[in-house]
Design a protein around this motif. Structure first.
Motif, PDB file in Angstrom:
ATOM      1  N   THR A 182     -46.240   4.979 -32.224  1.00 24.19           N
ATOM      2  CA  THR A 182     -45.667   5.893 -31.302  1.00 24.19           C
ATOM      3  C   THR A 182     -44.520   6.658 -31.814  1.00 24.19           C
ATOM      4  O   THR A 182     -43.984   6.388 -32.978  1.00 24.19           O
ATOM      5  CB  THR A 182     -44.966   4.891 -30.087  1.00 24.19           C
ATOM      6  N   ALA A 183     -44.217   7.680 -31.233  1.00 23.14           N
ATOM      7  CA  ALA A 183     -42.907   8.487 -31.489  1.00 23.14           C
ATOM      8  C   ALA A 183     -41.941   8.516 -30.466  1.00 23.14           C
ATOM      9  O   ALA A 183     -42.279   8.599 -29.349  1.00 23.14           O
ATOM     10  CB  ALA A 183     -43.420   9.745 -31.919  1.00 23.14           C
ATOM     11  N   VAL A 184     -40.583   8.492 -30.900  1.00 22.43           N
ATOM     12  CA  VAL A 184     -39.512   8.266 -29.756  1.00 22.43           C
ATOM     13  C   VAL A 184     -38.443   9.151 -30.329  1.00 22.43           C
ATOM     14  O   VAL A 184     -38.478   9.626 -31.257  1.00 22.43           O
ATOM     15  CB  VAL A 184     -38.936   6.946 -29.845  1.00 22.43           C
ATOM     16  N   ARG A 185     -37.626   9.689 -29.189  1.00 22.74           N
ATOM     17  CA  ARG A 185     -36.646  10.640 -29.300  1.00 22.74           C
ATOM     18  C   ARG A 185     -35.369  10.295 -28.923  1.00 22.74           C
ATOM     19  O   ARG A 185     -34.330  11.205 -29.043  1.00 22.74           O
ATOM     20  CB  ARG A 185     -37.195  12.011 -28.871  1.00 22.74           C
ATOM     21  N   THR A 186     -35.304   9.321 -28.220  1.00 21.78           N
ATOM     22  CA  THR A 186     -33.847   8.528 -27.715  1.00 21.78           C
ATOM     23  C   THR A 186     -33.616   7.305 -28.288  1.00 21.78           C
ATOM     24  O   THR A 186     -34.801   6.592 -28.654  1.00 21.78           O
ATOM     25  CB  THR A 186     -33.760   8.805 -26.268  1.00 21.78           C
ATOM     26  N   PRO A 210     -37.883  11.523 -35.057  1.00 19.47           N
ATOM     27  CA  PRO A 210     -37.674  12.628 -35.780  1.00 19.47           C
ATOM     28  C   PRO A 210     -36.241  13.022 -35.823  1.00 19.47           C
ATOM     29  O   PRO A 210     -35.690  12.787 -35.046  1.00 19.47           O
ATOM     30  CB  PRO A 210     -38.150  14.012 -34.718  1.00 19.47           C
ATOM     31  N   GLU A 211     -35.920  13.424 -37.223  1.00 21.52           N
ATOM     32  CA  GLU A 211     -34.487  13.762 -37.307  1.00 21.52           C
ATOM     33  C   GLU A 211     -33.893  15.014 -37.225  1.00 21.52           C
ATOM     34  O   GLU A 211     -34.664  15.962 -37.794  1.00 21.52           O
ATOM     35  CB  GLU A 211     -34.093  13.198 -38.896  1.00 21.52           C
ATOM     36  N   LEU A 269     -36.335   3.971 -28.613  1.00 27.08           N
ATOM     37  CA  LEU A 269     -36.543   3.186 -29.647  1.00 27.08           C
ATOM     38  C   LEU A 269     -36.545   1.662 -29.550  1.00 27.08           C
ATOM     39  O   LEU A 269     -37.319   0.934 -29.878  1.00 27.08           O
ATOM     40  CB  LEU A 269     -35.395   3.543 -30.786  1.00 27.08           C
ATOM     41  N   ALA A 270     -35.469   1.328 -28.637  1.00 28.68           N
ATOM     42  CA  ALA A 270     -35.319  -0.056 -28.326  1.00 28.68           C
ATOM     43  C   ALA A 270     -36.568  -0.500 -27.548  1.00 28.68           C
ATOM     44  O   ALA A 270     -37.083  -1.646 -27.626  1.00 28.68           O
ATOM     45  CB  ALA A 270     -33.974  -0.288 -27.358  1.00 28.68           C
ATOM     46  N   ASP A 271     -37.019   0.269 -26.666  1.00 26.99           N
ATOM     47  CA  ASP A 271     -38.212  -0.096 -26.005  1.00 26.99           C
ATOM     48  C   ASP A 271     -39.591  -0.420 -26.908  1.00 26.99           C
ATOM     49  O   ASP A 271     -40.473  -1.164 -26.667  1.00 26.99           O
ATOM     50  CB  ASP A 271     -38.513   0.737 -24.605  1.00 26.99           C
ATOM     51  N   ALA A 272     -39.611   0.530 -27.556  1.00 32.39           N
ATOM     52  CA  ALA A 272     -40.742   0.563 -28.515  1.00 32.39           C
ATOM     53  C   ALA A 272     -40.657  -0.605 -29.571  1.00 32.39           C
ATOM     54  O   ALA A 272     -41.640  -1.248 -29.983  1.00 32.39           O
ATOM     55  CB  ALA A 272     -40.883   1.929 -29.345  1.00 32.39           C
ATOM     56  N   LEU A 273     -39.326  -0.892 -30.147  1.00 30.27           N
ATOM     57  CA  LEU A 273     -39.232  -2.003 -31.073  1.00 30.27           C
ATOM     58  C   LEU A 273     -39.492  -3.454 -30.437  1.00 30.27           C
ATOM     59  O   LEU A 273     -40.126  -4.150 -31.113  1.00 30.27           O
ATOM     60  CB  LEU A 273     -37.832  -1.962 -31.700  1.00 30.27           C
TER      61      LEU A 273
END
Length: 559
Positions: free
Chosen positions: A527-531, A554-555, A535-539
C-alpha cells in the motif's frame, strides 16, 4: 556418488553423542555434524551443483534452512541473525559466482564485527593450477575472500573439516567477531574418510583488563568534571554496566550506529546517535575524560575527520589494535566490556556512590537537553520530512521491536538520530562498509532468529531494489514483515551531493516503480500512504498480516 549410511551410531535426527574415533563420513556430513555440534540451528543459502552433499545432511542434523533469492541476501540475513541472536550466522554458497555474490555481505560483517561463517565448495583437491574450464572455476576463491574476511581456510581432508569449524568458532568467542570462510574441495564433500570425534571450540572465560590500568581509568573517571561515554556495538552485552557508570558519573552518553539503544535513548543522559553533529563534536572535544567502549570511533560514525579530544581518552575493547588505531588511547583497557566495566564500577564503589547525582538534577542533564536541541536545529530543514512518520512508527512498535536499516537518507539522517530505542529493542544498520540492499534480507534473518518479535525493514526506493527479490523469500516464510520505503525517486543522497558540488544530477533519478504492486506479485501485500496517521494504520495492519507488506511513503525532498 551416493552417500553411504552413517556409521557413527546416531539416530535419524542426529541427536546422539558424537561418533567414536574411526567413524567414516563424507565431507558434507563432517561439516554439518561440526556445525550442529557448535549449536547451529539455522542456515541461509542457495543449493548448487557443487554443494548438494551439504544440503543432503542439513535436515537429518536438525538444521533448518532459509533459501534467499540471491547469495548477497543470504549473507545479509545471516549477518542480522547473528546480531540479534548472539550466535554466529551461517551461510552456504556454491562455487565461483555464488561465493563472489556473498562477498559484499562478508565485507559488511567485517566492518561491523559480526560473527558470520560462510561455507562453500572449491575446486577439487588436486585441481591443476592451469585453467581447465571446470564449471564455476576461478583462480583462487580463498584469495578473493581473504580480502574481506578475517580468514579463508581451504581444507585438505575430511577430518580437517571439523578442525576448521572449531577454528572459526574459537575466533568468534575469543576476539573481535569477524566473518570467516571455509572452503571444502568439491570432491572432498563426497569423499568418505575416517574422522575422529567432533572438535569443539573451547569454552572461554571473559577477560578483564590489567588491574593497574583499571585503577588508572577509575582514578581519571572519579576526578573528571566533564566526563562523557561513547558506546559502540561492543558495549551491547554490558548495557547495565554502561548505564550504571553513566548515572554514577553524571556523564552524558553518545552511541555509534551499532551502539544505538545500549542506553535507553529516552534517558536524560542520552544523546543517542549524535556523533555526526558539529555541536556535539565540539562539546565532546572539550570533555576532560572520555570513556569509549567497544567502538572504533570511526569516520563512518562521525561523518567527518576524527576530532582531537583535549582530555583523557579511555578505550575499552577486545581488540588490542583499537588502542592505537584512529584516536590513541591514553588508558587502554583490553578485555571483555562487561568484565572491564564491572571492574571499573567495583574499583571506586565505596567513594563514587556519594558523588552520584540525583536523576534529573545533574547539570549534565541540562547539557544533554541543550545539545539535543542544537543537534536538531542543525538539520531541522533536512530532517523534518521524516520526523512525523518516525513518531508514528514509534507509536505502533513494541519496546522490543527490531528495525533493520539501509544506507538510505531516511535511515541515517532520519531513524538513527530520531527514532528512539531502548535496550529491549534493536536497530540493525550497515555501518562502515555501507552496503545497499541490507534492510530487507536482514529483516528476514532477524525474523528467523526471533519470530515472536516485531521486525520492520526501513529503506529507500533505491536501496530496496538492490535486494527486492527477497520479497519472495519473505512471502515463502509467511511471517509478518512490514517494509517501510521512503520513495524519493532514485538515489537521493548522491543527487544531493551532485547538487552541492554544482553539478547537474546525472544517473540518480530512477523511473517510478509500483513497489506495492511488486510486493503483491511476489505473494505479499502493499500500500502507499501520504500521512503519518495512514502509516501508523498500515504498519499496525502489516504487523498482523502474514508475509511481507510494502508500505511506501512518497517523499517531498527539499530543494
Amino acid at each position: 556418488m551416493t552417500t553411504p549410511p552413517t556409521t557413527d551410531g546416531r539416530g535419524p535426527l542426529g541427536t546422539d553423542a558424537a561418533p567414536e574415533h574411526g567413524a567414516c563420513l563424507t565431507g558434507g556430513e563432517a561439516l554439518v555434524r561440526a556445525l550442529a555440534a557448535h549449536g547451529v540451528t539455522d542456515a541461509f543459502g542457495i543449493p548448487g551443483t557443487h554443494n548438494l552433499e551439504i544440503y543432503r545432511q542439513l535436515q537429518r542434523r536438525g538444521i533448518r534452512h532459509v533459501t534467499p533469492r540471491h547469495e548477497q541476501g543470504a549473507g545479509y540475513a545471516a549477518d542480522a541473525y547473528a546480531r540479534l541472536s548472539g550466535r554466529p550466522g551461517v551461510a552456504i554458497t556454491t562455487t565461483g559466482p555464488a561465493l563472489l555474490n556473498i562477498a559484499a555481505a562478508v565485507g559488511q560483517a567485517y566492518s561491523d564485527s559480526v560473527p558470520l561463517l560462510v561455507v562453500s565448495p572449491g575446486m577439487p583437491l588436486r585441481h591443476p593450477r592451469q585453467s581447465t574450464g571446470l564449471l564455476h572455476e576461478m583462480r583462487s576463491q580463498t584469495d578473493a575472500l581473504r580480502a574481506v574476511a578475517a580468514f579463508s581456510h581451504r581444507v585438505s581432508s575430511v577430518d580437517e573439516i571439523g578442525a576448521a569449524v572449531a577454528r572459526a568458532f574459537t575466533l568468534f568467542r575469543t576476539g573481535r567477531p569477524r566473518p570467516v570462510h571455509i572452503e571444502i574441495p568439491l570432491d572432498l564433500l563426497e569423499t568418505v574418510e575416517p574422522v575422529g570425534a567432533v572438535r569443539l571450540a573451547p569454552p572461554i572465560v571473559p577477560t578483564s583488563a590489567d588491574p593497574a590500568a583499571v585503577a588508572r581509568a577509575a582514578d581519571a573517571l572519579h576526578a573528571a568534571r566533564r566526563p562523557a561515554l561513547v558506546l559502540g556495538g561492543g558495549a551491547r552485552a554490558a548495557a547495565a554496566e554502561c548505564l550504571a557508570l553513566a548515572e554514577r558519573l553524571g556523564a552524558p552518553v553518545l552511541t555509534t550506529a551499532n551502539g544505538k539503544g545500549v542506553v535507553d535513548e529516552a534517558h536524560p543522559l542520552s544523546l543517542g546517535v549524535s556523533l555526526h553533529s558539529p555541536a556535539v563534536q565540539t562539546w565532546l572535544a572539550d570533555r576532560d575524560v572520555i570513556l569509549a567502549v567497544g567502538t572504533e570511533l570511526a569516520e563512518s560514525d562521525l561523518w567527518s575527520p576524527l576530532p582531537s579530544p583535549s582530555g583523557v581518552l579511555i578505550r575499552v575493547d577486545l581488540d588490542p589494535a583499537q588502542m592505537y588505531a584512529g584516536l590513541r588511547a591514553d588508558v587502554p583497557l583490553v578485555g571483555d566490556a562487561r568484565s572491564v566495566l564491572g571492574a571499573l564500577l567495583a574499583e571506586r564503589a565505596g567513594t563514587a556512590e556519594a558523588h552520584a547525582p540525583a536523576l534529573g538534577s545533574s547539570p549534565a542533564h541540562a547539557d544533554v537537553a541543550a545539545l539535543r536541541t542544537a543537534r536538531d536545529d542543525e538539520t531541522r530543514t533536512r530532517d523534518a520530512r521524516w520526523l512525523p512518520y518516525l513518531k508514528a512508527m514509534r507509536g505502533v512498535l513494541a519496546e522490543d521491536a527490531v528495525i533493520t536499516s539501509d544506507s538510505a537518507q531516511c535511515c541515517y539522517y532520519g531513524a538513527l538520530p530520531h527514532l528512539p530505542l531502548s535496550p529491549g529493542g534493536r536497530y540493525l544498520h550497515p555501518t562502515g562498509f555501507g552496503t545497499l540492499g541490507y534492510a530487507l534480507p536482514a529483516a528476514i534473518g532477524a525474523k528467523t532468529a526471533a519470530p515472536e518479535r516485531q521486525v520492520v525493514a526501513l529503506s529507500g526506493d533505491g536501496g530496496l531494489q538492490f535486494s527486492v527479490q527477497e520479497l519472495a523469500t519473505a512471502a515463502q516464510l509467511g511471517l509478518p514483515l512490514p517494509v517501510v520505503v521512503f520513495d524519493n525517486g532514485g538515489y537521493g543522497e548522491i543527487r544531493d551531493e551532485m547538487a552541492a558540488r554544482g553539478d547537474i544530477p546525472t544517473a540518480v533519478d530512477l523511473p517510478a516503480v509500483d513497489l506495492p504492486a511488486l510486493a503483491r506479485a511476489y505473494g505479499g501485500h502493499g500500500t502507499a500512504v501520504r500521512t503519518p496517521e495512514a502509516l501508523a494504520d498500515a504498519l499496525a495492519a502489516a504487523l498482523a498480516t502474514p508475509g511481507p507488506t510494502i508500505v511506501t511513503v512518497p517523499e517531498e525532498t527539499p530543494r
